[in-house]
Design a protein around this motif. Structure first.
Motif, mmCIF file in Angstrom:
data_model
loop_
_atom_site.group_PDB
_atom_site.id
_atom_site.type_symbol
_atom_site.label_atom_id
_atom_site.label_comp_id
_atom_site.label_asym_id
_atom_site.label_seq_id
_atom_site.Cartn_x
_atom_site.Cartn_y
_atom_site.Cartn_z
ATOM 1 N N ALA A 1 65.751 68.815 74.641
ATOM 2 C CA ALA A 1 65.837 68.207 73.307
ATOM 3 C C ALA A 1 66.165 69.290 72.282
ATOM 4 C CB ALA A 1 64.515 67.537 72.956
ATOM 5 N N ILE A 2 67.187 69.052 71.455
ATOM 6 C CA ILE A 2 67.673 70.035 70.493
ATOM 7 C C ILE A 2 67.639 69.418 69.094
ATOM 8 C CG2 ILE A 2 69.579 71.564 69.862
ATOM 9 C CD1 ILE A 2 68.353 72.221 72.577
ATOM 10 N N ASP A 3 67.275 70.238 68.112
ATOM 11 C CA ASP A 3 67.179 69.782 66.723
ATOM 12 C C ASP A 3 68.575 69.719 66.105
ATOM 13 O OD1 ASP A 3 66.455 69.122 64.178
ATOM 14 O OD2 ASP A 3 65.650 71.098 63.651
ATOM 15 N N THR A 4 69.251 68.602 66.322
ATOM 16 C CA THR A 4 70.564 68.339 65.737
ATOM 17 C C THR A 4 70.524 66.939 65.112
ATOM 18 O OG1 THR A 4 71.488 67.236 67.683
ATOM 19 C CG2 THR A 4 71.601 69.664 67.631
ATOM 20 N N PRO A 5 71.592 66.502 64.426
ATOM 21 C CA PRO A 5 71.625 65.123 63.896
ATOM 22 C C PRO A 5 71.842 64.079 64.988
ATOM 23 C CG PRO A 5 73.084 66.579 62.653
ATOM 24 C CD PRO A 5 72.705 67.315 63.900
ATOM 25 N N ALA B 1 65.881 74.826 68.729
ATOM 26 C CA ALA B 1 66.935 75.020 67.740
ATOM 27 C C ALA B 1 68.304 75.026 68.415
ATOM 28 C CB ALA B 1 66.716 76.335 66.996
ATOM 29 N N PRO B 2 69.349 74.555 67.730
ATOM 30 C CA PRO B 2 70.695 74.576 68.330
ATOM 31 C C PRO B 2 71.184 75.990 68.624
ATOM 32 C CG PRO B 2 70.777 73.933 66.008
ATOM 33 C CD PRO B 2 69.343 73.911 66.412
ATOM 34 N N GLU B 3 70.633 76.982 67.930
ATOM 35 C CA GLU B 3 71.015 78.369 68.211
ATOM 36 C C GLU B 3 70.686 78.785 69.640
ATOM 37 O OE1 GLU B 3 70.855 78.036 63.799
ATOM 38 O OE2 GLU B 3 69.621 77.311 65.463
ATOM 39 N N THR B 4 69.651 78.161 70.238
ATOM 40 C CA THR B 4 69.313 78.503 71.626
ATOM 41 C C THR B 4 70.454 78.114 72.568
ATOM 42 O OG1 THR B 4 68.170 76.375 71.957
ATOM 43 C CG2 THR B 4 66.828 78.236 71.202
ATOM 44 N N VAL B 5 71.126 77.007 72.268
ATOM 45 C CA VAL B 5 72.263 76.585 73.103
ATOM 46 C C VAL B 5 73.476 77.468 72.817
ATOM 47 C CG1 VAL B 5 73.691 74.644 73.826
ATOM 48 C CG2 VAL B 5 71.364 74.231 72.997
ATOM 49 N N ALA B 6 73.686 77.813 71.545
ATOM 50 C CA ALA B 6 74.814 78.688 71.210
ATOM 51 C C ALA B 6 74.706 80.021 71.944
ATOM 52 C CB ALA B 6 74.863 78.912 69.695
ATOM 53 N N ARG B 7 73.500 80.574 72.010
ATOM 54 C CA ARG B 7 73.328 81.843 72.720
ATOM 55 C C ARG B 7 73.633 81.690 74.209
ATOM 56 N NH1 ARG B 7 69.112 82.527 68.696
ATOM 57 N NH2 ARG B 7 67.565 81.451 70.003
ATOM 58 N N ALA B 8 73.263 80.542 74.775
ATOM 59 C CA ALA B 8 73.584 80.282 76.185
ATOM 60 C C ALA B 8 75.095 80.173 76.380
ATOM 61 C CB ALA B 8 72.890 79.006 76.649
ATOM 62 N N VAL C 1 68.571 75.154 79.067
ATOM 63 C CA VAL C 1 68.073 75.632 77.776
ATOM 64 C C VAL C 1 66.798 74.875 77.437
ATOM 65 C CG1 VAL C 1 68.549 75.927 75.329
ATOM 66 C CG2 VAL C 1 70.399 76.169 76.997
ATOM 67 N N GLY C 2 65.673 75.602 77.411
ATOM 68 C CA GLY C 2 64.395 74.990 77.049
ATOM 69 C C GLY C 2 63.485 74.790 78.236
ATOM 70 N N GLY C 3 62.340 75.441 78.195
ATOM 71 C CA GLY C 3 61.384 75.305 79.281
ATOM 72 C C GLY C 3 60.833 73.900 79.421
ATOM 73 N N GLY C 4 60.756 73.153 78.302
ATOM 74 C CA GLY C 4 60.257 71.783 78.362
ATOM 75 C C GLY C 4 61.135 70.901 79.223
ATOM 76 N N GLY C 5 62.464 71.015 79.045
ATOM 77 C CA GLY C 5 63.382 70.232 79.859
ATOM 78 C C GLY C 5 63.321 70.624 81.319
ATOM 79 N N LYS C 6 63.162 71.918 81.579
ATOM 80 C CA LYS C 6 63.060 72.374 82.963
ATOM 81 C C LYS C 6 61.811 71.818 83.627
ATOM 82 C CE LYS C 6 64.245 74.673 86.604
ATOM 83 N NZ LYS C 6 65.424 74.243 87.392
ATOM 84 N N ARG D 1 71.343 70.581 61.717
ATOM 85 C CA ARG D 1 70.028 70.195 62.218
ATOM 86 C C ARG D 1 69.672 68.760 61.838
ATOM 87 N NH1 ARG D 1 65.952 75.035 63.323
ATOM 88 N NH2 ARG D 1 67.458 76.718 63.647
ATOM 89 N N GLY D 2 68.689 68.244 62.586
ATOM 90 C CA GLY D 2 68.257 66.870 62.362
ATOM 91 C C GLY D 2 66.954 66.754 61.603
ATOM 92 N N GLY D 3 66.336 67.885 61.238
ATOM 93 C CA GLY D 3 65.135 67.859 60.417
ATOM 94 C C GLY D 3 63.847 67.621 61.164
ATOM 95 N N TYR D 4 63.760 68.047 62.429
ATOM 96 C CA TYR D 4 62.502 67.907 63.168
ATOM 97 C C TYR D 4 61.447 68.837 62.565
ATOM 98 C CZ TYR D 4 64.578 65.071 66.832
ATOM 99 O OH TYR D 4 65.176 64.046 67.526
ATOM 100 N N PRO D 5 60.217 68.341 62.390
ATOM 101 C CA PRO D 5 59.184 69.162 61.730
ATOM 102 C C PRO D 5 58.756 70.382 62.537
ATOM 103 C CG PRO D 5 58.229 67.131 62.590
ATOM 104 C CD PRO D 5 59.709 67.004 62.728
ATOM 105 N N LEU D 6 58.812 70.295 63.861
ATOM 106 C CA LEU D 6 58.418 71.421 64.702
ATOM 107 C C LEU D 6 59.550 71.731 65.668
ATOM 108 C CD1 LEU D 6 56.361 73.494 65.688
ATOM 109 C CD2 LEU D 6 55.418 71.743 67.211
ATOM 110 N N THR D 7 60.205 72.859 65.438
ATOM 111 C CA THR D 7 61.337 73.265 66.262
ATOM 112 C C THR D 7 61.116 74.679 66.765
ATOM 113 O OG1 THR D 7 62.872 71.872 65.007
ATOM 114 C CG2 THR D 7 63.835 73.666 66.274
ATOM 115 N N PHE D 8 61.332 74.887 68.049
ATOM 116 C CA PHE D 8 61.220 76.222 68.631
ATOM 117 C C PHE D 8 62.554 76.946 68.434
ATOM 118 C CE2 PHE D 8 57.977 73.797 70.856
ATOM 119 C CZ PHE D 8 56.894 74.674 70.856
ATOM 120 N N GLU D 9 62.499 78.072 67.744
ATOM 121 C CA GLU D 9 63.719 78.821 67.450
ATOM 122 C C GLU D 9 64.219 79.605 68.659
ATOM 123 O OE1 GLU D 9 65.463 78.560 64.659
ATOM 124 O OE2 GLU D 9 64.000 77.110 63.908
#
Length: 342
Positions: free
Chosen positions: A190-194, A215-222, A236-241, A290-298
């Motif tokens: 899950a990524i914080d986008t619109p 954060a979408p930057e995590t995908v950009a770095r990948a 990208v993201g331990g939660g999804g894994k 971004r989509g404005g999620y209140p808690l986003t892991f950078e």
């Protein structure tokens, strides 16, 4: 096959005016890459390219609906005319739908597959026509839902499963013929986008992505790592894994857990009086990261470790060796285990 440093590359990027694509375009420009950008909104593309050119980036745009093969071919031709070629092609454009499979109109499901699956097919085949001649990289943005489907986003999950199957088969065929094309599938959680604002919604409820959200930057770095390295896939993201691991290890348990939790985790308290088609047929003309999620892991520690597996293994080995030496120097008693009786 040698992959160039990002600063020496020409990147082709679809879905460039929103979320992951927008962040990737801006950060790639800062890293010195030249860019051929594509999306459906000419207004948003023109604004983005003007912004990047002001900052010194050589960038062009092409108005493209990736579900139309002729549009994708025009993108490749425009890139060849302006840059003489490209080094990395990134299939990023995607559409989304929230709703139970039996309630989503088949026309909308077909439209989603035209973007998510056929757009990826057209981009991959057209990119390979060129990359076979000079070598380079094909990157496709998939999803962790390609491995573990969830309710409410069933048709999206199905399209990403098709994306994974096609990409894996294409990679094997290219390797079999020794084509100089490196293929990477990136599977974000899950990524914080619109994403939720652009998705069609047939639930009559407000919708969101299930946590944890990155954060979408995590995908950009990948993406940047994949453009320079021969990676088969990057999650990208331990939660999804964690979700995909549960699904592979205990599929029936995962079915029950996902069936109960996911509808609740994907809805908020808002009640809607109507359904929406989001940006499924009509593009958004604004540039939104971004989509404005209140808690986003950078950052995603899991993703960092996976991108640097060799360094992580060396670091762990050194840490273990250092710990052992320090214990010996400190005079710590050696662990002794009783011998088994003879």
């Amino acid at each position: 096959m040698h992959l160039k440093p990002l600063r020496e590359q020409v990147l082709v990027l679809t879905g460039a005016t929103s979320g992951i694509g927008l962040v990737t375009a801006r950060q790639a420009a800062r890293r010195g890459a030249r860019l051929s950008l594509a999306a459906r909104s000419e207004e948003a593309l023109a604004q983005l390219v003007e912004e990047l050119r002001r900052d010194g980036c050589d960038a062009i745009y092409t108005v493209v609906d990736v579900g139309v093969e002729a549009d994708v071919r025009r993108l490749a031709e425009a890139t060849l005319r302006h840059f003489g070629g490209f080094d990395t092609w990134i299939n990023n454009a995607a559409a989304a739908i929230y709703g139970n499979l039996e309630e989503v109109p088949l026309e909308d499901q077909r439209r989603l597959f035209e973007t998510n699956f056929w757009g990826m097919v057209y981009g991959s085949l057209i990119a390979c026509e060129h990359l076979r001649q000079r070598g380079g990289k094909l990157i496709t943005i998939g999803s962790v839902l390609s491995e573990r489907a969830i309710p409410v986003q069933g048709v999206y999950s199905a399209s990403k499963a098709a994306v994974m199957g096609y990409t894996d088969a294409l990679r094997m065929e290219l390797e079999q013929e020794r084509a100089p094309v490196s293929v990477t599938l990136i599977k974000p959680g899950a990524i914080d986008t619109p994403y939720q604002d652009h998705a069609a919604n047939y639930t009559y409820r407000g919708v969101k992505n299930p946590p944890p959200v990155y954060a979408p930057e995590t995908v950009a770095r990948a993406i940047f790592h994949a453009a320079e390295h021969h990676e088969r896939e990057i999650v990208v993201g331990g939660g999804g894994k964690a979700v995909t691991t549960l699904g592979n290890a205990a599929p029936r348990l995962a079915d029950k857990v996902m069936g109960h939790l996911m509808p609740w985790l994907q809805h908020d308290r808002r009640r809607l009086s109507h359904t929406t088609q989001g940006a499924l047929y009509t593009p958004s003309n604004t540039l939104e990261e971004r989509g404005g999620y209140p808690l986003t892991f950078e950052h995603s520690l899991y993703s960092v470790l996976m991108r640097h597996r060799g360094k992580a293994a060396i670091a762990l080995t050194l840490a273990g060796g250092t710990y052992y030496v320090l214990r010996r120097l400190a005079g710590a008693p050696r662990l002794r285990f009783p011998r088994p009786p003879r």
